[in-house]
Design a protein around this motif. Sequence first.
Motif, PDB file in Angstrom:
ATOM      1  N   GLN A 235       0.476   4.312  -2.648  1.00 52.89           N
ATOM      2  CA  GLN A 235       0.513   5.695  -2.352  1.00 52.89           C
ATOM      3  C   GLN A 235       1.495   6.469  -3.004  1.00 52.89           C
TER       4      GLN A 235
ATOM      5  N   LYS B   1       0.753  -1.237  -0.029  1.00 51.03           N
ATOM      6  CA  LYS B   1      -0.046  -0.221  -0.062  1.00 51.03           C
ATOM      7  C   LYS B   1       0.791   1.251   0.028  1.00 51.03           C
TER       8      LYS B   1
ATOM      9  N   ASN C 196      -6.417  -2.948  -3.220  1.00 52.40           N
ATOM     10  CA  ASN C 196      -5.360  -2.387  -2.603  1.00 52.40           C
ATOM     11  C   ASN C 196      -4.990  -1.114  -3.533  1.00 52.40           C
ATOM     12  N   GLY C 197      -5.220  -1.483  -4.876  1.00 50.43           N
ATOM     13  CA  GLY C 197      -5.052  -0.150  -5.665  1.00 50.43           C
ATOM     14  C   GLY C 197      -3.950  -0.305  -6.820  1.00 50.43           C
TER      15      GLY C 197
ATOM     16  N   PRO D  53      -4.409   4.679  -1.649  1.00 50.10           N
ATOM     17  CA  PRO D  53      -5.069   3.888  -0.500  1.00 50.10           C
ATOM     18  C   PRO D  53      -4.812   4.742   0.876  1.00 50.10           C
ATOM     19  N   ASP D  54      -6.106   4.730   1.739  1.00 51.49           N
ATOM     20  CA  ASP D  54      -5.844   5.402   2.940  1.00 51.49           C
ATOM     21  C   ASP D  54      -5.031   4.427   3.811  1.00 51.49           C
TER      22      ASP D  54
END
Length: 548
Positions: free
Chosen positions: A336, A332, A378-379, A413-414
């Motif tokens: 990001q 992640k 997850n992205g 993602p956060d």
Amino acid sequence: MHDIQNNPEHQQKQRQIHQPNAAASRLEVIGSLFSEEAKAILNTKALAFLETLCVNFAGDRQTLLDTRIAKQAEFDSGSLPDFRADTQPIRDDPNWKVDAVPDALLDRRVEITGPIDRKMVINALNSGANVFMCCFEDATSPTWENMVNGQINMRDANAGTIAFTEPKNGKHYQLIGNPATLIHRPRGLHLEEAHILFDGKAMPASLMDFGLYFFHNHQSRKNTGQGVYYYLPKLESMEEAAWWESVFDFTEQYFNADSGTIKATVLLETLPAVFQMEEILYAMRKHIVGMNCGRWDYIFSYIKTLKNHTDRILPDRHAIGMDQPFLEAYSKRLIQTCHRRGALAIGGMSAFIPSKDPEEMDRVTKKVIDDKRREATNGHDGTWVAHPHLVSLAREVFDQYLDGSTNQRHFIPDGTFNREALLRPSRGPKDEQGVRKNIRIAVLYMESWLRGIGCVPIYGMMEDAATAEISRANIWQWLKHNVSLDDGRTFTTEMFREWLDQEVAEIKASSDDPNSRKFDQASDLFFTLSTDNHFADFLTIPCYAKLE
């Protein structure tokens, strides 16, 4: 942009480019020119370019490797990896991004990887994947003929003329319409090519692979409207990224190619590099398009980097999946970082191969879907598979989550994935079964590697050098720290020796022709690498000396 006097970009601008003296060549090919095709690959102009690369960059490469050794000594003495204070302005500046990603590299939903074998290159290009990463490193045993034949195959693939006829059955292979985008993965900075000498010493393998690929393919790729694309393995720092950026700049100038002709994706597969992701993107921002989660090598690097830390001992590597907190943080944070800077974030490998057994194939299918679903949610913008039959399965998962888009660079993602999250210890089994499985897989792989085969199907998985690396690292760490197995026994060298001998005996008994194989040599190397007081940085270095 950032006033950091000692940063790699500043050093790059100060570089004075040196041209070799044509009358006194410092480069010597001592490997056989075994065919007319080999002579064409290693022609006078190509070798002159390799020499020029060595003159300008070989010395700095050695400095970078020396820095790796010094940094590892700090980790061995008790320090832990962390984010750099001197590059914080780069991380804190929200305004910079990498240069635009070319259209040919925007759709990376499914990438297939594989070795340089001619038939496998054709099958991978025809697989339906968006990208084929042809691996001159972990998926290839670096015999001299393999390395040169690999360049021949790359030249023919880019020219669209590559073909192969199977001698056993006469089956013919050739490219069909719309092949995958080809990306070349050269060997890492740590490796050398013993069959070409520079100043009497083995030349950097990374420069050989990179240089020959660009020399023979930049024009054919330009003719089809594409640049020259690379996957860069095992970087550990911003300085190493800046070294590659300098190589790229120099090469484009040498051939009068447009800036940005070269584009690279970095395999983010070492623990030190995860703390410098933004710096690596920044150092290579003219040429980088993305990063990839090279998760098997990353687990190996986690063990290697933290091998002396008693509170960071990993469990059986077979039980370490991407659901482990430290690996989820790695995935992640990479997403990001890449998406904030305009780069692509590619997921990791599904090394499964199809099974003829329906129940086993159902199990494989479920595992692949679960893995790719985790990456997509997850992205990640795409993923890796090792076998053509898994391409459509992986694409279905990503198509579902991308909903008509070719990537999801808009999604960040956060979460805060800080030092503690990236280094979090992992829990799991430590047992005899795991050790024996490590032994079997590593010996089978290393035996094939010593015979010149670097991509090997073993127990339903397509294995490469990362498999042997993580297997011996797992065992080495347990032996060093006198790990207690789950049944209460202390894992000892004597126990390992006994299990190794038993497993090798069973492997030989099940082999059709054990006398023609290299099981004893592989076993001896594996034992030495797993028990030496000094942890060898990469097993492929001592094994390379044993290649015929």
